[in-house]
Design a protein around this motif. Sequence first.
Motif, PDB file in Angstrom:
ATOM      1  N   VAL A 118       0.857  -1.189   0.000  1.00 48.00           N
ATOM      2  CA  VAL A 118       0.000   0.000   0.000  1.00 48.00           C
ATOM      3  C   VAL A 118       0.893   1.239   0.000  1.00 48.00           C
ATOM      4  N   PRO A 119       0.534   2.297  -0.762  1.00 52.07           N
ATOM      5  CA  PRO A 119       1.324   3.539  -0.711  1.00 52.07           C
ATOM      6  C   PRO A 119       1.428   4.046   0.727  1.00 52.07           C
ATOM      7  N   ILE A 120       2.615   4.508   1.131  1.00 53.45           N
ATOM      8  CA  ILE A 120       2.799   4.854   2.538  1.00 53.45           C
ATOM      9  C   ILE A 120       2.071   6.131   2.936  1.00 53.45           C
ATOM     10  N   ARG A 121       1.538   6.884   1.966  1.00 52.37           N
ATOM     11  CA  ARG A 121       0.716   8.037   2.333  1.00 52.37           C
ATOM     12  C   ARG A 121      -0.558   7.585   3.050  1.00 52.37           C
ATOM     13  N   ASN A 122      -0.888   6.295   2.930  1.00 52.19           N
ATOM     14  CA  ASN A 122      -2.064   5.751   3.600  1.00 52.19           C
ATOM     15  C   ASN A 122      -1.723   5.111   4.939  1.00 52.19           C
ATOM     16  N   TYR A 123      -0.462   5.162   5.348  1.00 53.18           N
ATOM     17  CA  TYR A 123      -0.044   4.570   6.612  1.00 53.18           C
ATOM     18  C   TYR A 123      -0.429   5.478   7.791  1.00 53.18           C
ATOM     19  N   SER A 124      -0.691   4.866   8.908  1.00 55.01           N
ATOM     20  CA  SER A 124      -0.788   5.628  10.159  1.00 55.01           C
ATOM     21  C   SER A 124       0.613   6.022  10.584  1.00 55.01           C
ATOM     22  N   SER A 125       0.722   6.924  11.557  1.00 47.59           N
ATOM     23  CA  SER A 125       2.047   7.332  12.027  1.00 47.59           C
ATOM     24  C   SER A 125       2.804   6.140  12.621  1.00 47.59           C
ATOM     25  N   GLY A 126       2.081   5.255  13.313  1.00 46.30           N
ATOM     26  CA  GLY A 126       2.715   4.075  13.891  1.00 46.30           C
ATOM     27  C   GLY A 126       3.247   3.124  12.836  1.00 46.30           C
ATOM     28  N   MET A 127       2.487   2.936  11.772  1.00 53.39           N
ATOM     29  CA  MET A 127       2.935   2.065  10.688  1.00 53.39           C
ATOM     30  C   MET A 127       4.155   2.653   9.990  1.00 53.39           C
ATOM     31  N   GLY A 128       4.136   3.968   9.788  1.00 53.00           N
ATOM     32  CA  GLY A 128       5.278   4.623   9.171  1.00 53.00           C
ATOM     33  C   GLY A 128       6.525   4.491  10.019  1.00 53.00           C
ATOM     34  N   ALA A 129       6.354   4.589  11.353  1.00 51.15           N
ATOM     35  CA  ALA A 129       7.487   4.459  12.262  1.00 51.15           C
ATOM     36  C   ALA A 129       8.062   3.047  12.220  1.00 51.15           C
ATOM     37  N   ARG A 130       7.201   2.054  12.142  1.00 55.76           N
ATOM     38  CA  ARG A 130       7.665   0.664  12.052  1.00 55.76           C
ATOM     39  C   ARG A 130       8.478   0.443  10.777  1.00 55.76           C
ATOM     40  N   LEU A 131       7.971   0.954   9.666  1.00 58.38           N
ATOM     41  CA  LEU A 131       8.683   0.792   8.401  1.00 58.38           C
ATOM     42  C   LEU A 131      10.032   1.511   8.447  1.00 58.38           C
ATOM     43  N   ALA A 132      10.044   2.737   8.960  1.00 58.91           N
ATOM     44  CA  ALA A 132      11.267   3.532   8.994  1.00 58.91           C
ATOM     45  C   ALA A 132      12.317   2.899   9.905  1.00 58.91           C
ATOM     46  N   PHE A 133      11.892   2.407  11.079  1.00 54.18           N
ATOM     47  CA  PHE A 133      12.854   1.807  11.994  1.00 54.18           C
ATOM     48  C   PHE A 133      13.385   0.493  11.431  1.00 54.18           C
ATOM     49  N   GLY A 134      12.492  -0.292  10.827  1.00 57.59           N
ATOM     50  CA  GLY A 134      12.930  -1.535  10.211  1.00 57.59           C
ATOM     51  C   GLY A 134      13.927  -1.296   9.108  1.00 57.59           C
ATOM     52  N   MET A 135      13.689  -0.264   8.309  1.00 56.32           N
ATOM     53  CA  MET A 135      14.620   0.084   7.236  1.00 56.32           C
ATOM     54  C   MET A 135      15.957   0.520   7.808  1.00 56.32           C
ATOM     55  N   SER A 136      15.930   1.275   8.911  1.00 55.20           N
ATOM     56  CA  SER A 136      17.164   1.738   9.548  1.00 55.20           C
ATOM     57  C   SER A 136      18.006   0.573  10.060  1.00 55.20           C
ATOM     58  N   MET A 137      17.336  -0.482  10.537  1.00 51.72           N
ATOM     59  CA  MET A 137      18.053  -1.628  11.090  1.00 51.72           C
ATOM     60  C   MET A 137      18.445  -2.651  10.030  1.00 51.72           C
ATOM     61  N   ALA A 138      17.845  -2.581   8.858  1.00 53.98           N
ATOM     62  CA  ALA A 138      18.093  -3.584   7.820  1.00 53.98           C
ATOM     63  C   ALA A 138      19.471  -3.448   7.187  1.00 53.98           C
ATOM     64  N   ILE A 139      20.037  -2.241   7.217  1.00 54.03           N
ATOM     65  CA  ILE A 139      21.335  -1.993   6.590  1.00 54.03           C
ATOM     66  C   ILE A 139      22.360  -1.706   7.673  1.00 54.03           C
TER      67      ILE A 139
END
Length: 217
Positions: A118-139
């Motif tokens: 789903v486009p992230i413009r449809n994410y809640s703030s919590g969902m966006g935070a989960r994606l961003a933190f996961g991306m930060s830890m993936a690399i």
Amino acid sequence: MIRLDNVTKIYKTDGYRRVILDQASLTLKPGVSYGILGINGAGKSTTLRLMAGCEMPTRGRVIRTTRISWPLGFGGGFHPFMTGRENVIFVARIHGEDPRRVLAFVEDFAELGDYMNVPIRNYSSGMGARLAFGMSMAIPFDCYIVDEITGVGDARFAKRCEEVWSQRRANADIIMCSHSMDTIRDYAQQGIVLANGRAVIYPDVNDAIEVYQRLNQ
């Protein structure tokens, strides 16, 4: 190593000129973690973004000879009209990582299920935070930029974040700002105090904290 070479950063809004850094020069050495201190409005977050490359200086240069993260959990680089999956693949390719490995990590870590499509413009703030933190830890980075440590999600997910973050920082340097002096002491050996456009490194983080507390009286 990160070196600021005569860096000036100026914001101009509504005719108002605000100087964050004024010909600041300093060198941050590998193998050392730093805490950035300053009163509100001193430019701590801006300085972190300059070091990470998320913002450009008005004048001067920021030289990096190590692999540096974007600010931890920062989702400002995501494109709102792209899906979570597309954003993760795009960021992985920019950093020369295997998109399949990074995507698998983020999907497992963020636990967003079908919302990855789903486009992230449809994410809640919590969902966006989960994606961003996961991306930060993936690399894995040599140096992590941290602009305040905040909890993400419920207690179970916050525990997972702390576990993987502990693994990452065990083998990396950290440059961070926080309003908690205990947190600064826990993470940093040296301190950088920002005041009136100047940036001064203190080899002992406790000396930096003492200077900051005097400025904040």
